[in-house]
Design an enzyme around this catalytic site. Structure first.
Site: not given
Ligand code: SAJ
Length: 418
Positions: A221, A275
């Protein structure tokens, strides 16, 4: 001790679920969707939260967090009598711990919620029960924290009682879909614990359920979220580099991504949420000498909000009394979650530094639950601002007409107004 004593191990269809009691500890972003999915599947679910207001809200069939379709699912689960909530646990066949695992100021893990949840269920755990930790946790938490604190002495894991880690993997905004569709990794304290947990998840997960050890599940994870953090850090570093060269990072990325083996993620104002901005630290803390890249990625992503603030401050200097419109406070688009949000951090820093008059707007944040500073309607922010900053790419902001943006000094941290 045997499978006959508890129906869960043999359950593989909806049949027989009604007789199985599940106690879910923590009714937040993971616990409440999990509890309501299980209740709608037919399990008898008792949800526990330390906040009496959360318990009351859920028992009325309402929700305290924003997530698509969760309101419908909770209402149906409560109306059917399958989901009830309270502040104390009850006896159950399955216990699922879904409490927060934050980090302290020094980036060390704060396991106090897991410890409390484990201690709280201990008097209710009986022979034949399955105890699952879903909270994202540092390596060895299931074995060294949940097992000693949550399982009564004398019960042997793997034969008398079953203990496993099954980390949640759902994406906020798509939780209900992903909770059922995603593959799941279930790690047991013993192979029998893993098999027991696998049988339970297979009753409501359509994806594959993959069995392993508890520690392997914990690390898997953390690796998933670290992988994403490192890749976003690469995109954020590119955005800083391209600013230096006066190049458009979005153009560079879209051109580079035309290579068949390149897939760069999007830069932004930083990485937020509970996360990805937290979990990699669990690995760094567990093995500081072995995690140079993961640590550096965290540092790059954590530095990005300050880079954005500097950029805004520089641009604002051209106005005698700058009015700066900040669009979006939540950590990502179309969610109401402010935890670890870089957008919020940027607005706070701009206000502290008195860079100008700050007009903030977020249609997903209700002034009822947020009173740190005033929020303004979108139309007012757009019409009054000289500098317009897009921090969170909510759908409402994407539609602002180009001709309006042309009249402003624009900082688009998400690349949606290009
Ligand atoms: N972000 C960027 N650029 C990107 C993608 C995301 O700047 O290309 C930023 C987002 O704006 C945000 C952060 O990253 O601030 C995280 O967003 P996210 O959509 O990537 O992820 P989370 O935190 O909403 O959810 C993640 C997910 N993990 C993965 O994709 C590996 C989700 O599947 C997990 O269940 C979750 O963390 C968790 O609970 O751990």
């Amino acid at each position: 001790m045997t499978t006959e004593e508890n129906p869960v191990v043999t359950v593989s269809s909806k049949q027989g679920l009604a007789g199985t009691r599940v106690c879910v500890m923590g009714l937040g972003y993971i616990g409440l969707p999990t509890a309501s999915i299980l209740a709608n599947k037919g399990y008898q679910v008792w949800g526990v939260d330390v906040r009496p207001d959360v318990v009351e809200t859920i028992n009325r069939g309402q929700i305290h967090i924003e997530e698509p379709d969760l309101d419908i699912l909770v209402r149906s689960a409560v109306n059917s009598g399958q989901l009830k909530a309270g502040v104390e646990p009850r006896k159950a066949d399955v216990f699922i711990i879904c409490v927060p695992t934050p980090i302290n100021a020094d980036h060390s893990p704060d396991l106090s919620y897991v410890e409390t949840a484990a201690k709280t269920i201990r008097p209710f755990v009986e022979r034949g029960n399955l105890v699952i930790l879903e909270s994202t946790s540092p390596p060895f938490t299931t074995e060294k924290t949940v097992l000693p604190l949550g399982i009564p002495e004398g019960l042997v894991p793997g034969s008398d009682v079953f203990v496993a880690h099954c980390p949640e993997r759902v994406l906020p905004g798509r939780i209900l879909l992903e909770a059922v569709q995603n593959d799941r990794v279930v790690g047991g304290i013993t192979p029998a614990c893993a098999q027991r947990a696998k049988a339970f998840y297979e009753t409501f997960v359509n994806g594959h359920v993959l069995a392993t050890s508890a520690t392997a599940a914990e690390v898997t994870k953390l690796v998933e979220n670290s992988y994403r953090d490192v890749n976003i850090a690469f995109a954020n570093e590119l955005s800083i580099l391209c600013d230096e060269f006066d190049l458009d990072v979005w153009e560079i990325i879209s051109l580079a991504n035309r290579h068949p083996r390149v897939n760069i993620l999007s830069p932004g104002p930083g990485v937020g949420g509970h996360c990805i901005s937290v979990d990699p630290w669990f690995l760094v803390h567990a093995a500081p000498e072995r995690t140079r890249l993961i640590r550096t990625a965290r540092e790059v992503n954590d530095s990005k909000p300050h880079v954005v603030v500097e950029q805004i401050a520089r641009l604002a200097q051209q106005f005698a009394s700058p009015r700066i419109g900040c669009l979006g406070l939540t950590y990502k688009a179309n969610v109401d979650d402010l935890r670890e949000s870089p957008s919020l951090e940027i607005v706070r820093e701009l206000r502290e530094r008195k860079v100008g008059e700050i007009l903030a707007c977020d249609p997903y944040v209700s002034p009822k639950r947020f009173n740190e500073f005033p929020l303004h309607p979108l139309t007012e922010v757009v019409s009054r601002s000289q500098v317009l900053v897009l921090l969170t790419d909510h759908r409402q902001f994407r539609d602002i007409p180009h001709r309006v943006l042309q009249e402003k000094v624009v900082v688009d941290t998400r690349g949606v107004w290009r």
